[in-house]
Design an enzyme around this catalytic site. Structure first.
Site, mmCIF file in Angstrom:
data_model
loop_
_atom_site.group_PDB
_atom_site.id
_atom_site.type_symbol
_atom_site.label_atom_id
_atom_site.label_comp_id
_atom_site.label_asym_id
_atom_site.label_seq_id
_atom_site.Cartn_x
_atom_site.Cartn_y
_atom_site.Cartn_z
ATOM 1 N N ASP A 163 -24.919 24.323 6.087
ATOM 2 C CA ASP A 163 -23.859 23.950 5.145
ATOM 3 C C ASP A 163 -23.290 25.239 4.579
ATOM 4 O O ASP A 163 -24.038 26.165 4.305
ATOM 5 C CB ASP A 163 -24.394 23.060 4.018
ATOM 6 C CG ASP A 163 -23.278 22.310 3.292
ATOM 7 O OD1 ASP A 163 -22.374 22.977 2.753
ATOM 8 O OD2 ASP A 163 -23.306 21.068 3.271
ATOM 9 N N CYS B 291 -16.142 7.622 29.011
ATOM 10 C CA CYS B 291 -16.198 8.459 27.819
ATOM 11 C C CYS B 291 -16.032 9.926 28.223
ATOM 12 O O CYS B 291 -16.712 10.394 29.144
ATOM 13 C CB CYS B 291 -17.521 8.264 27.102
ATOM 14 S SG CYS B 291 -17.798 9.409 25.704
ATOM 15 N N CYS C 246 -14.290 11.118 0.206
ATOM 16 C CA CYS C 246 -14.894 10.602 -1.022
ATOM 17 C C CYS C 246 -14.070 10.987 -2.242
ATOM 18 O O CYS C 246 -14.043 10.258 -3.233
ATOM 19 C CB CYS C 246 -16.322 11.136 -1.157
ATOM 20 S SG CYS C 246 -17.460 10.472 0.062
ATOM 21 N N GLY D 160 -24.340 14.445 0.093
ATOM 22 C CA GLY D 160 -24.963 13.211 -0.349
ATOM 23 C C GLY D 160 -25.903 12.590 0.673
ATOM 24 O O GLY D 160 -26.881 11.934 0.306
ATOM 25 N N CYS E 80 -22.699 7.512 23.175
ATOM 26 C CA CYS E 80 -22.675 8.633 22.241
ATOM 27 C C CYS E 80 -21.654 8.339 21.135
ATOM 28 O O CYS E 80 -20.994 7.297 21.131
ATOM 29 C CB CYS E 80 -22.344 9.936 22.961
ATOM 30 S SG CYS E 80 -20.604 10.120 23.455
ATOM 31 N N ARG F 156 -24.692 12.588 -6.751
ATOM 32 C CA ARG F 156 -25.187 12.002 -5.498
ATOM 33 C C ARG F 156 -26.005 12.981 -4.655
ATOM 34 O O ARG F 156 -26.749 12.532 -3.765
ATOM 35 C CB ARG F 156 -24.021 11.471 -4.664
ATOM 36 C CG ARG F 156 -23.095 12.549 -4.119
ATOM 37 C CD ARG F 156 -21.784 11.981 -3.621
ATOM 38 N NE ARG F 156 -20.928 12.996 -2.996
ATOM 39 C CZ ARG F 156 -20.193 13.870 -3.672
ATOM 40 N NH1 ARG F 156 -20.222 13.882 -4.997
ATOM 41 N NH2 ARG F 156 -19.437 14.762 -3.043
ATOM 42 N N ARG G 29 -51.205 8.898 2.515
ATOM 43 C CA ARG G 29 -50.594 7.565 2.515
ATOM 44 C C ARG G 29 -49.821 7.298 3.798
ATOM 45 O O ARG G 29 -49.534 6.146 4.116
ATOM 46 C CB ARG G 29 -49.665 7.411 1.304
ATOM 47 C CG ARG G 29 -50.348 7.619 -0.050
ATOM 48 C CD ARG G 29 -51.501 6.645 -0.280
ATOM 49 N NE ARG G 29 -52.046 6.781 -1.614
ATOM 50 C CZ ARG G 29 -53.010 7.624 -1.966
ATOM 51 N NH1 ARG G 29 -53.532 8.444 -1.056
ATOM 52 N NH2 ARG G 29 -53.461 7.660 -3.210
ATOM 53 N N ASN H 220 -16.748 15.128 8.080
ATOM 54 C CA ASN H 220 -15.443 15.238 8.732
ATOM 55 C C ASN H 220 -15.597 15.022 10.235
ATOM 56 O O ASN H 220 -16.641 15.326 10.820
ATOM 57 C CB ASN H 220 -14.801 16.597 8.448
ATOM 58 C CG ASN H 220 -15.612 17.748 9.007
ATOM 59 O OD1 ASN H 220 -15.454 18.121 10.164
ATOM 60 N ND2 ASN H 220 -16.509 18.322 8.184
#
Length: 247
Positions: free
Chosen positions: A57, A238, A182, A36, A167, A68, A9, A126
């Protein structure tokens, strides 16, 4: 399952075709954060046929994640997110190589990870991580797809300084940023789902050269369904990507 049958597909789309599917197979992405945002992004990238996903993680799955973070199940509560994610993503697509970055990364290790991929998705929650990922992407000249969501609000930005865009530090200066979480403000599950899916879409478009979203910011209010798209100018002074930092 092997070959392109599972991607039929996608392959039928003239903008992708067999050649585009081969590009995805030979491409890689780093996903920083498997919450999430990162879980729907990882599912869609693995499902689309990316050849390699690096995932990072260091949390364990909690019951409060499940409304979520759609990669996980009740039986995963207490497990490391990386362990459960690798298992679920490999079950979805065994052709996609999942590489887990199981230790916290300093600046050098993060830069090495960014250099090892074609595109980076910042799905963290964060500012210190976001700023560190941005610095690594600028140094490695890799495109960055940054997502964020809280309450009913979502945003997505695409940065590619190798193509002249600003950036993350052009958009959000590092000094004086307040962090709203959250846990404090709340989040509706489908809101992060939409943003995470759009991060995967933006990454796929970057890999396939479809459109030019570099230097753009998308803002969305899920309650009103209103959205805005803004250009992010490159700031000459920057501290990360400004003229004084160019080699």
């Amino acid at each position: 399952m092997s070959g392109f049958a599972r991607y039929a597909r996608q392959v039928v789309l003239r903008e992708i075709g067999v050649n585009g599917q081969s590009v995805l197979r030979d491409s890689s992405a780093l996903i920083v954060g498997l919450g999430g945002l990162g879980t729907p992004a990882a599912l869609y990238l693995a499902g689309a046929g990316l050849g390699r996903l690096l995932v990072s993680d260091f949390d364990r799955i909690a019951a409060s994640n499940l409304h979520r973070q759609i990669l996980y199940r009740e039986t995963d509560i207490g497990r490391p997110k990386l362990e459960a994610a690798q298992e679920a993503l490999s079950a979805l697509n065994s052709e996609c190589r999942i590489e887990c970055l199981a230790a916290p990364m300093d600046e050098a290790a993060l830069l090495q990870a960014v250099r090892a991929v074609d595109v980076v998705l910042d799905c963290s929650d964060n500012f210190p991580t976001r700023f560190a990922v941005n610095r690594a992407c600028v140094a490695a000249r890799r495109p960055l797809v940054s997502g964020a969501a809280i309450r009913f609000e979502g945003q997505l930005a695409v940065f590619d300084t190798a193509r002249g865009s600003g950036c993350y530090a052009c958009l959000y200066p590092a000094a004086g940023q307040a962090q709203e979480t959250c846990e404090e403000a709340g989040i509706l599950g489908p809101v992060v789902g939409v943003v995470g899916a759009r991060q995967a879409l933006a990454a796929i478009k970057l890999l396939l050269g479809l459109g030019d979203e570099a230097g753009s910011l998308w803002l969305w209010d899920a309650l009103t369904q209103r959205e805005r798209r803004l250009r992010i100018p490159r700031e000459p002074h920057c501290p990360v990507c400004g003229n004084s930092n160019e080699s």
